[in-house]
Scaffold this active site. Structure first.
Site, PDB file in Angstrom:
ATOM      1  N   LYS A 268       0.737  -1.279   0.014  1.00  0.00           N
ATOM      2  CA  LYS A 268      -0.050  -0.282  -0.259  1.00  0.00           C
ATOM      3  C   LYS A 268       1.031   1.291   0.083  1.00  0.00           C
ATOM      4  CE  LYS A 268      -3.957  -2.021   2.296  1.00  0.00           C
ATOM      5  NZ  LYS A 268      -3.803  -3.219   2.579  1.00  0.00           N
ATOM      6  N   ARG A 269       1.946   1.397  -0.763  1.00  0.00           N
ATOM      7  CA  ARG A 269       2.776   2.478  -0.744  1.00  0.00           C
ATOM      8  C   ARG A 269       2.048   3.645  -1.748  1.00  0.00           C
ATOM      9  NH1 ARG A 269       4.609  -0.125   2.903  1.00  0.00           N
ATOM     10  NH2 ARG A 269       6.852  -0.603   2.904  1.00  0.00           N
TER      11      ARG A 269
END
Length: 305
Positions: free
Chosen positions: A106-107
């Protein structure tokens, strides 16, 4: 995305990704005790070794049933460098077993920072005439809150290195609607995000009709999933929220097309901790996970037509 779809088809049309989110509390005590004793004072290494042994046994019991696994990086990062080593060992082991690996990181950032994240997880790090991949998954999850300039580096590297990206669109958590359901110009934000994701993947639709830019759409919101499937016909869905979060097989089925393709359903705790239900012994956690995956497969097959 064709690689993932082909693995789903090879595994008897089983659209399941097993989440490897191994809290130390999930790991049977006999594994934790043995690894901690071997590590001595280095408790982080002991914990990381316990997580890997847990993951290895789960993979050994699942690889011929499910097409993919999804490690969540936070559960490894919390143990520092040893945890990151465990993460890559887990990815490598899953790859050797022929599994598609979706790394849940989830960057999300902008400019050069987004490029650096993408290089770390999808691309190659270059120093002089040397280059290597730091992590080796087939796909990553990306947070789109910063807009398209935070997504384009991931899409670019996905195309260049034959990888995939899954963008958060409508997440499964209870408070997702606080932002995602707000309306802008009469349209919910999750629909606007869906349109943006579709546009990002429009030039990369593959053999099975799906783009290498996928979407995360939770099973806990079936009405929104129906809307998004209609809005995003060429987008493959990663579907969290099944089981422990309340999503049902019939909810997940709304994401699939007439061929039975279009999504892959995640189960983490349900599979990892299956041994804690019923009469399973701690030593049988791998067999319990396998049994749960088979039950999940049958439940999905009964609903996906």
């Amino acid at each position: 995305m064709d690689k993932l779809i082909e693995k789903i088809i090879e595994k008897d049309n089983t659209p399941i990704v097993a989440g490897l989110d191994p809290k130390i509390d999930y790991v049977p005590e006999f594994i934790v005790k043995e690894c901690m004793e071997k590590a001595g004072d280095d408790w982080q290494k002991g914990a990381a070794d316990a997580l890997f042994e847990f993951n290895r046994t789960l993979i050994d019991n699942l690889y011929d049933i499910v097409p993919a696994v999804k490690p969540q990086s936070a559960y490894y990062e919390m143990y520092g460098i040893e945890g990151l080593i465990c993460l890559q060992k887990t990815i490598s082991y899953a790859e050797k077993k022929g599994l598609y690996v979706l790394l849940d990181v989830k960057r999300g950032d902008i400019g050069a920072t987004a490029e650096a994240y993408s290089t770390a997880y999808l691309g190659e790090t270059v120093v002089g005439d040397k280059k290597a991949r730091s992590f080796t998954p087939d796909a990553v999850t990306v947070n789109p809150y910063l807009g398209t300039d935070g997504l384009k580096p991931f899409v670019k590297d996905a195309v260049r290195f034959d990888k995939d990206v899954f963008v958060l669109v409508k997440t499964s958590n209870p408070s997702s609607g606080e932002l995602q359901d707000l309306k802008v110009d009469g349209m919910p934000i999750y629909e606007k995000m869906g349109s943006m994701v579709s546009a990002l993947g429009a030039d990369n639709v593959e053999q099975y009709g799906y783009s290498r830019v996928g979407a995360v759409v939770g099973a806990t919101y079936p009405q929104q999933m129906t809307e998004l499937r209609s809005l995003m016909p060429n987008t493959f869905f990663l579907i969290p929220g099944y089981g422990a979060q309340g999503g049902k097989a019939e909810d997940c089925a709304l994401a699939f097309d007439e061929r039975g393709l279009g999504g892959i359903v995640n189960s983490s705790r349900g599979i990892m901790c299956a041994y804690k239900k019923g009469d399973w012994k701690p030593e049988e956690f791998g067999a319990a996970a396998r049994c749960e995956a088979i039950n999940m497969k049958e439940a999905l097959k009964n609903c996906i037509k």
